[in-house]
Design an enzyme around this catalytic site. Structure first.
Site, PDB file in Angstrom:
ATOM      1  CB  SER A  69      20.358 -13.210  23.353  1.00  0.00           C
ATOM      2  OG  SER A  69      21.557 -13.924  23.520  1.00  0.00           O
ATOM      3  CE  LYS A  92      19.192 -13.895  17.636  1.00  0.00           C
ATOM      4  NZ  LYS A  92      19.315 -14.132  19.094  1.00  0.00           N
ATOM      5  CB  SER A 132      22.846 -13.569  20.092  1.00  0.00           C
ATOM      6  OG  SER A 132      21.579 -13.999  20.504  1.00  0.00           O
TER       7      SER A 132
END
Length: 228
Positions: A188, A84, A164
């Protein structure tokens, strides 16, 4: 790559992929090239990956060489993994999805990334995310960032990818990598995993180092794995 091998890759676990490499049926370089092709094929639809590591193929070649020389492979030897884009990596910028950080080359790995490399993982690239890990606005769109645009749910492009870490979740769901790393403050990792049919885990806060990860909450943030 032969169709039957492509199908075997998409359905395989990490251990099964390693057995293919051990049997010289598949190399780390071939596996990495396969995933890079998949990322490029889906960029205009799923849009799960912000950046492919320009050194990924070279890393794979070095791991293939180490295996051929009989060096003991790590637990993740030759496995391409996506990170990420709020987690620092030595060879790529860490943007948190923000144009303000688009050229943020820190020149270091977060400790969790360093441990992945020590285990033999190939850092394949950086995944899209909700900008600033969904801390940009009370009305932010899940999976949208100024750097990466909108992440889509690979099962239904009209539906939310949720949370997210949606780039990491979508990448795993669409077979763009063996696994991905997400981060979670409150849902998330878990929400994208649930929505897109993959496995996501939020470890107990503090078990995984949070150093060199763009923060939100000292008491809630943690990184965790996402996989099939």
């Amino acid at each position: 790559m032969a169709k039957n091998l492509s199908e075997r890759i998409n359905d395989a676990s990490i251990r099964q992929l390693q057995k293919l490499q051990e049997g010289r049926v598949l190399s780390a370089k071939e596996l990495t090239e396969y995933y890079i092709d998949r990322i490029n094929e889906t960029r205009d639809t799923i849009n799960a990956v912000i950046l492919v590591n320009p050194r990924a193929i070279q890393e794979a070649e070095l791991l293939d060489l180490a295996r051929s020389e009989g060096k003991k492979p790590g637990l993740l030897h030759g496995m391409p993994i996506l990170i990420k884009d709020n987690i620092e990596t030595l060879d790529m910028p860490t943007t948190a999805g923000s144009l303000y950080l688009k050229e943020n080359h820190t020149g270091r790995d977060a400790p969790l990334v360093a441990k992945l490399r020590e285990a033999g993982a190939i850092i394949l690239g950086k995944t899209n995310l909700s900008e600033w890990a969904n801390y940009r606005s009370t009305h932010s769109s899940s999976g949208w960032s100024a750097v990466g645009g909108q992440t889509r749910n690979p099962h239904d492009l009209s539906r939310s990818p949720c949370g997210s870490s949606s780039g990491s979740g979508a990448a795993v769901a669409a077979n763009l990598a063996v696994a991905a790393i997400g981060t979670e403050t409150s849902g998330s990792i878990i929400c994208p995993a649930s929505i897109m049919g993959v496995v996501g885990m939020k470890p107990t806060v503090g078990l995984v180092s949070r150093r060199h990860i763009v923060p939100i909450s000292h008491t809630q943030d943690t990184a965790g794995p996402m996989t099939r």
